[in-house]
Design a protein around this motif. Structure first.
Motif, PDB file in Angstrom:
ATOM      1  N   VAL A   1       8.974   3.656  -7.200  1.00  0.00           N
ATOM      2  CA  VAL A   1      10.357   2.873  -8.394  1.00  0.00           C
ATOM      3  C   VAL A   1      10.876   2.355  -6.985  1.00  0.00           C
ATOM      4  O   VAL A   1      10.981   1.515  -7.145  1.00  0.00           O
ATOM      5  CB  VAL A   1      11.566   3.184  -9.203  1.00  0.00           C
ATOM      6  N   ARG A   2      11.665   3.164  -5.971  1.00  0.00           N
ATOM      7  CA  ARG A   2      12.514   2.557  -4.769  1.00  0.00           C
ATOM      8  C   ARG A   2      11.042   1.875  -4.383  1.00  0.00           C
ATOM      9  O   ARG A   2      11.906   0.943  -4.070  1.00  0.00           O
ATOM     10  CB  ARG A   2      12.780   4.223  -4.135  1.00  0.00           C
ATOM     11  N   ARG A   3      10.177   2.022  -4.170  1.00  0.00           N
ATOM     12  CA  ARG A   3       9.084   1.363  -2.734  1.00  0.00           C
ATOM     13  C   ARG A   3       9.163   0.164  -3.369  1.00  0.00           C
ATOM     14  O   ARG A   3       8.922  -0.442  -3.151  1.00  0.00           O
ATOM     15  CB  ARG A   3       8.424   1.673  -2.688  1.00  0.00           C
ATOM     16  N   TRP A   4       8.377  -0.109  -4.785  1.00  0.00           N
ATOM     17  CA  TRP A   4       8.632  -1.048  -5.437  1.00  0.00           C
ATOM     18  C   TRP A   4       9.343  -1.466  -5.383  1.00  0.00           C
ATOM     19  O   TRP A   4       9.432  -3.316  -5.292  1.00  0.00           O
ATOM     20  CB  TRP A   4       7.820  -1.058  -6.753  1.00  0.00           C
TER      21      TRP A   4
ATOM     22  N   ALA B   1       6.277   2.050 -13.705  1.00  0.00           N
ATOM     23  CA  ALA B   1       7.031   3.605 -13.383  1.00  0.00           C
ATOM     24  C   ALA B   1       8.318   3.726 -14.259  1.00  0.00           C
ATOM     25  O   ALA B   1       8.380   5.406 -13.874  1.00  0.00           O
ATOM     26  CB  ALA B   1       6.896   3.184 -11.517  1.00  0.00           C
ATOM     27  N   LEU B   2       8.687   2.727 -14.222  1.00  0.00           N
ATOM     28  CA  LEU B   2      10.134   2.997 -15.272  1.00  0.00           C
ATOM     29  C   LEU B   2       9.377   3.284 -15.871  1.00  0.00           C
ATOM     30  O   LEU B   2      11.256   4.539 -16.797  1.00  0.00           O
ATOM     31  CB  LEU B   2      11.040   2.037 -15.115  1.00  0.00           C
ATOM     32  N   ILE B   3       9.097   2.969 -16.693  1.00  0.00           N
ATOM     33  CA  ILE B   3       8.458   3.478 -17.843  1.00  0.00           C
ATOM     34  C   ILE B   3       8.197   4.847 -17.989  1.00  0.00           C
ATOM     35  O   ILE B   3       8.309   5.679 -18.729  1.00  0.00           O
ATOM     36  CB  ILE B   3       7.007   2.429 -18.670  1.00  0.00           C
TER      37      ILE B   3
ATOM     38  N   ILE C   1      11.910  -7.081  -3.279  1.00  0.00           N
ATOM     39  CA  ILE C   1      13.367  -7.562  -2.688  1.00  0.00           C
ATOM     40  C   ILE C   1      13.322  -8.325  -0.714  1.00  0.00           C
ATOM     41  O   ILE C   1      13.620  -8.968  -0.872  1.00  0.00           O
ATOM     42  CB  ILE C   1      14.580  -6.946  -1.761  1.00  0.00           C
ATOM     43  N   LYS C   2      11.947  -7.575  -0.431  1.00  0.00           N
ATOM     44  CA  LYS C   2      11.335  -8.231   0.807  1.00  0.00           C
ATOM     45  C   LYS C   2      10.482  -9.473   0.465  1.00  0.00           C
ATOM     46  O   LYS C   2      10.586 -10.709   1.499  1.00  0.00           O
ATOM     47  CB  LYS C   2      10.461  -7.171   1.611  1.00  0.00           C
ATOM     48  N   PHE C   3       9.414  -9.092  -0.564  1.00  0.00           N
ATOM     49  CA  PHE C   3       8.288  -9.907  -0.772  1.00  0.00           C
ATOM     50  C   PHE C   3       8.879 -10.922  -2.530  1.00  0.00           C
ATOM     51  O   PHE C   3       7.858  -9.743  -3.068  1.00  0.00           O
ATOM     52  CB  PHE C   3       6.976  -9.631  -1.016  1.00  0.00           C
ATOM     53  N   PRO C   4       9.699 -11.209  -2.777  1.00  0.00           N
ATOM     54  CA  PRO C   4       9.992 -11.665  -4.659  1.00  0.00           C
ATOM     55  C   PRO C   4       9.027 -12.678  -5.066  1.00  0.00           C
ATOM     56  O   PRO C   4       8.812 -12.551  -6.498  1.00  0.00           O
ATOM     57  CB  PRO C   4      11.320 -12.241  -4.090  1.00  0.00           C
ATOM     58  N   GLU C   5       7.777 -12.776  -4.280  1.00  0.00           N
ATOM     59  CA  GLU C   5       6.671 -13.092  -4.742  1.00  0.00           C
ATOM     60  C   GLU C   5       5.864 -12.677  -5.256  1.00  0.00           C
ATOM     61  O   GLU C   5       5.108 -13.183  -5.517  1.00  0.00           O
ATOM     62  CB  GLU C   5       6.677 -14.642  -3.944  1.00  0.00           C
ATOM     63  N   ASN C   6       5.804 -11.470  -4.835  1.00  0.00           N
ATOM     64  CA  ASN C   6       4.886 -10.511  -4.784  1.00  0.00           C
ATOM     65  C   ASN C   6       5.107 -10.142  -6.903  1.00  0.00           C
ATOM     66  O   ASN C   6       6.023  -8.936  -6.850  1.00  0.00           O
ATOM     67  CB  ASN C   6       5.093  -9.176  -3.947  1.00  0.00           C
ATOM     68  N   ARG C   7       4.244 -10.357  -7.279  1.00  0.00           N
ATOM     69  CA  ARG C   7       3.636 -10.353  -8.891  1.00  0.00           C
ATOM     70  C   ARG C   7       3.350  -8.876  -8.829  1.00  0.00           C
ATOM     71  O   ARG C   7       4.261  -8.427 -10.147  1.00  0.00           O
ATOM     72  CB  ARG C   7       2.745 -10.971  -9.533  1.00  0.00           C
ATOM     73  N   VAL C   8       2.907  -8.189  -8.159  1.00  0.00           N
ATOM     74  CA  VAL C   8       2.694  -7.006  -8.276  1.00  0.00           C
ATOM     75  C   VAL C   8       3.554  -6.098  -8.421  1.00  0.00           C
ATOM     76  O   VAL C   8       3.517  -4.913  -9.315  1.00  0.00           O
ATOM     77  CB  VAL C   8       1.473  -5.979  -7.437  1.00  0.00           C
ATOM     78  N   ALA C   9       4.747  -5.813  -7.293  1.00  0.00           N
ATOM     79  CA  ALA C   9       5.951  -5.376  -7.572  1.00  0.00           C
ATOM     80  C   ALA C   9       6.958  -5.396  -8.760  1.00  0.00           C
ATOM     81  O   ALA C   9       7.398  -3.970  -8.900  1.00  0.00           O
ATOM     82  CB  ALA C   9       6.717  -6.145  -6.216  1.00  0.00           C
ATOM     83  N   TYR C  10       6.716  -6.190  -9.587  1.00  0.00           N
ATOM     84  CA  TYR C  10       7.639  -6.515 -10.727  1.00  0.00           C
ATOM     85  C   TYR C  10       6.860  -5.438 -11.881  1.00  0.00           C
ATOM     86  O   TYR C  10       6.918  -4.884 -12.316  1.00  0.00           O
ATOM     87  CB  TYR C  10       7.590  -8.002 -10.787  1.00  0.00           C
TER      88      TYR C  10
ATOM     89  N   SER D   1       0.899  -0.759   0.015  1.00  0.00           N
ATOM     90  CA  SER D   1      -0.249  -0.157   0.191  1.00  0.00           C
ATOM     91  C   SER D   1       0.429   1.024   0.114  1.00  0.00           C
ATOM     92  O   SER D   1       0.442   1.972  -0.715  1.00  0.00           O
ATOM     93  CB  SER D   1      -1.265   0.087   1.226  1.00  0.00           C
ATOM     94  N   TYR D   2       2.336   0.795   0.717  1.00  0.00           N
ATOM     95  CA  TYR D   2       3.262   2.043   0.984  1.00  0.00           C
ATOM     96  C   TYR D   2       3.391   2.806  -0.331  1.00  0.00           C
ATOM     97  O   TYR D   2       3.556   3.394  -0.520  1.00  0.00           O
ATOM     98  CB  TYR D   2       4.094   1.949   1.807  1.00  0.00           C
ATOM     99  N   ALA D   3       3.832   1.832  -1.395  1.00  0.00           N
ATOM    100  CA  ALA D   3       4.173   2.066  -2.856  1.00  0.00           C
ATOM    101  C   ALA D   3       3.174   1.979  -3.735  1.00  0.00           C
ATOM    102  O   ALA D   3       3.526   3.386  -4.331  1.00  0.00           O
ATOM    103  CB  ALA D   3       4.908   0.231  -3.039  1.00  0.00           C
ATOM    104  N   ALA D   4       2.324   1.333  -3.711  1.00  0.00           N
ATOM    105  CA  ALA D   4       0.614   2.252  -4.332  1.00  0.00           C
ATOM    106  C   ALA D   4       0.568   3.652  -4.292  1.00  0.00           C
ATOM    107  O   ALA D   4       0.282   4.714  -5.094  1.00  0.00           O
ATOM    108  CB  ALA D   4      -0.401   1.685  -4.011  1.00  0.00           C
ATOM    109  N   MET D   5       0.796   3.929  -2.841  1.00  0.00           N
ATOM    110  CA  MET D   5       0.529   5.514  -2.730  1.00  0.00           C
ATOM    111  C   MET D   5       0.974   6.958  -3.355  1.00  0.00           C
ATOM    112  O   MET D   5       1.090   7.113  -3.912  1.00  0.00           O
ATOM    113  CB  MET D   5       0.592   5.896  -1.084  1.00  0.00           C
ATOM    114  N   ALA D   6       2.575   6.084  -3.884  1.00  0.00           N
ATOM    115  CA  ALA D   6       3.555   6.393  -4.463  1.00  0.00           C
ATOM    116  C   ALA D   6       2.742   6.937  -6.684  1.00  0.00           C
ATOM    117  O   ALA D   6       2.723   7.720  -6.716  1.00  0.00           O
ATOM    118  CB  ALA D   6       4.466   6.256  -4.878  1.00  0.00           C
TER     119      ALA D   6
END
Length: 618
Positions: free
Chosen positions: A204-207, A227-229, A212-221, A189-194
């Motif tokens: 980019v930093r938050r996702w 964001a990079l695009i 890194i903390k949850f490598p199985e989190n598909r949404v993070a990738y 949620s913290y990353a989504a706010m950004a």
């Protein structure tokens, strides 16, 4: 058996029934649960546990109205149990009964002020009503009593965000994240706010932190790549997506972002492969099909692209991006009829988007011109056809001298009523510069304007720019409306007004010069069935400017067939057409009218008067 023993026996049976019903309920065997609890309630109708179980069975089996009745009974019998309030509030929410839910939650909190479930449902009442300020307050109240429950932070942040206070929402989630540092939902949620705040660098930093903390989190990738695009870091975005695809090789959304990166990096063959894979895996996402169609178009496979977009349009009729892509492909192929149809369908589904209507009108205009060009080729043999003037309208039965259609139609000057004759001229390649060729004019006001020598036409104080299918000039004195063929996307009314005032003044002078020279045939198309007497004011106004010939074209009748002409008096001819249409004019009929009128006009120049010609014909 004593009363005590009897009560103990009933209590034991009720407890056994309750246990059995709960087993059935938890296994979602609601019919069995209902049968057990109903039987037990016949023996113990006021048993709190059985009443609560009965209400849960009705609620969980999808019978909300019955559940509400049963929870009301629970509130009467089990007065010390807040579940009768909290569960019923939840049912009201499901039914969309926001006011009822809110009132019941407040009543419950008055009785059970420390109950967490009621506080949650109290906050949800405002949340479901989309009263974001009130929801934020209630979630804050919940956090005060239950600071260790993350729901209060997550939904409180949603209420703040939806209420427009994104900084406060982000601050709340940040506070919660530090309170629950290992909670994946809060970090996400913290990353989504950004991302929602369009702070792409922070996103980019938050996702990345989430990855890194949850490598199985598909949404993070996925969202780090997006964001990079946004930051135009396409190569870095591609690396993130490819890392995600190693873990989730069948993820269509990741393939969409991979294809977008390839497109931006101009790796067209790679992009095509990725779009194809994205479409295969995520055909339920319109952007996958749109991207694949665009990639196919680049390779020249427009037919396949069109088929994909047609399928998407059928499956997602309300998706604006699909509608735009489908229409634009027709535009790129110069298929103007299809483009008009598609833009109009888009406007029908998105009536608030005027750009679709404007695009449809532009396509219609281009479709008309294209159709005219095609018909010109099909009907080119008409230029070589000899046409004989009927004996009632000509000096003899000789064939009309042949003349090139373009050359013929350049000898005519349109005076209105609308732009149909201008379209006929364009069809045959004639493009005269004229004040009234693309103008709507009423016969009585046109006569008045000519009698006043078009005084005031083109002056800023009498000229307005109005919007219809295109911008049009409007003369406020004579109510003449002229096409500019300029769309809102091309200019503003303020930019057009001085240019078209100057143009109108020039065309006014030119028309007056042409009227004085009397070297052209002036033509007015009547939409209403004007009588000869009604034509006279316009004819007198035209002839007052010089020794002119006026052709008034009107709908054929029982006496006068389409394509024929009739002399009313010297200098005034009436021609007859079969129908009026600015989208599908009868080009051959118009050509016949013009040939016969021109023959009369040409002969009158030799004989000095059309009247002498008509007398000779008699």
């Amino acid at each position: 058996m004593t009363d005590l023993a009897s009560r103990q026996s009933r209590a034991a049976k009720a407890a056994d029934a309750l246990a059995a019903a709960d087993v059935h309920r938890q296994a979602q065997r609601y019919d069995e649960a209902e049968a057990v609890v109903s039987e037990a309630l016949r023996a113990s109708p006021d048993h709190p546990g059985l009443l609560i179980c009965s209400a849960w069975v009705a609620q969980q089996s999808g019978r909300p109205e019955e559940a509400l009745e049963r929870w009301a009974r629970v509130r009467i019998i089990a007065r010390t149990n807040p579940v009768g309030y909290s569960a019923a509030v939840h049912v009201h929410h499901k039914l969309g009964q926001v006011n009822a839910a809110d009132a019941l939650a407040m009543d419950g909190l008055a009785r059970f002020p420390d109950d967490s479930a009621l506080k949650i449902n109290y906050a949800w009442s405002a949340h479901h009503a989309r009263n974001w300020a009130q929801a934020a307050e209630r979630w804050e109240l919940f956090r005060t009593y239950s600071p260790d429950v993350k729901l209060g932070y997550l939904q409180g942040a949603v209420a703040l965000r939806e209420g427009g206070d994104l900084p406060a929402a982000e601050a709340l989630v940040g506070h919660a994240f530090h309170r629950f540092p290992d909670d994946g939902d809060l970090l996400t949620s913290y990353a989504a706010m950004a991302s929602q705040g369009r702070n792409w660098t922070q996103a980019v930093r938050r996702w990345r932190w989430v990855r890194i903390k949850f490598p199985e989190n598909r949404v993070a990738y996925l969202l780090e790549a997006r964001a990079l695009i946004r930051l135009k870091s396409f190569e870095e975005a591609e690396l993130v997506v490819l890392a995600g695809l190693k873990l989730f090789p069948a993820d269509g959304e990741l393939f969409i972002e991979a294809a977008r990166c390839s497109k931006q990096l101009r790796q067209h063959s790679v992009a095509l492969e990725r779009w194809q894979q994205a479409y295969h895996l995520a055909s339920h996402i319109p952007s996958a099909g749109i991207g694949f169609a665009e990639a196919l178009t680049l390779t020249g496979e427009t037919s396949q692209a069109d088929a994909i977009l047609a399928d998407l349009s059928a499956r997602f009729p309300k998706d604006a991006a699909t509608a735009i892509a489908f229409a634009r492909l027709a535009v790129e192929r110069s298929d103007w009829a299809a483009a008009e149809t598609r833009w109009r369908a888009a406007h029908q589904d998105h009536s608030d988007n005027r750009a679709f209507a404007v695009a449809a009108n532009e396509a219609a205009m281009k479709a008309l011109l294209s159709e005219q060009h095609d018909l010109a080729k099909q009907l080119s043999h008409l230029a070589d056809t000899k046409m004989v003037i009927p004996a009632s309208s000509a000096s003899d039965q000789d064939a009309i001298p042949e003349i090139d259609p373009r050359e013929l139609l350049m000898k005519f000057e349109s005076l209105g009523y609308n732009c149909e004759f201008g379209i006929v001229q364009r069809h045959f390649g004639a493009e005269p510069l004229s004040l009234l060729r693309w103008t709507a004019t009423e016969p009585d006001l046109l006569a008045e304007a000519l009698n006043n020598r078009l005084e005031g036409v083109g002056l800023p104080e009498y000229t307005r720019i109005v919007l219809d299918s295109d911008y049009r000039t409007k003369d406020t004195r004579y109510f003449m409306l002229m096409h500019t063929f300029i769309l809102p996307s091309q200019a503003t009314p303020e930019e057009l007004l001085p240019k078209f005032c100057k143009r109108l003044q020039y065309l006014r002078s030119k028309l007056l010069d042409d009227l004085r020279a009397a070297e052209k045939i002036f033509l007015y198309k009547a939409v209403d069935p004007l009588t000869d007497a009604q034509i006279m004011p316009l004819w007198h106004a035209v002839s007052a400017c010089g020794p002119n010939t006026l052709v008034v074209a009107r709908i054929a009748d029982e006496t006068n067939a389409p394509g024929t002409v009739r002399v009313v008096e010297p200098g005034l001819i009436v021609g007859y057409f079969d129908r009026t249409s600015t989208t599908d004019p009868s080009f051959d009929i118009w050509l016949a009218i013009c040939r016969r009128s021109h023959a009369l006009w040409q002969a009158s120049h030799g004989a000095h008067k059309i009247g002498e010609l008509a007398a000779a014909a008699a």
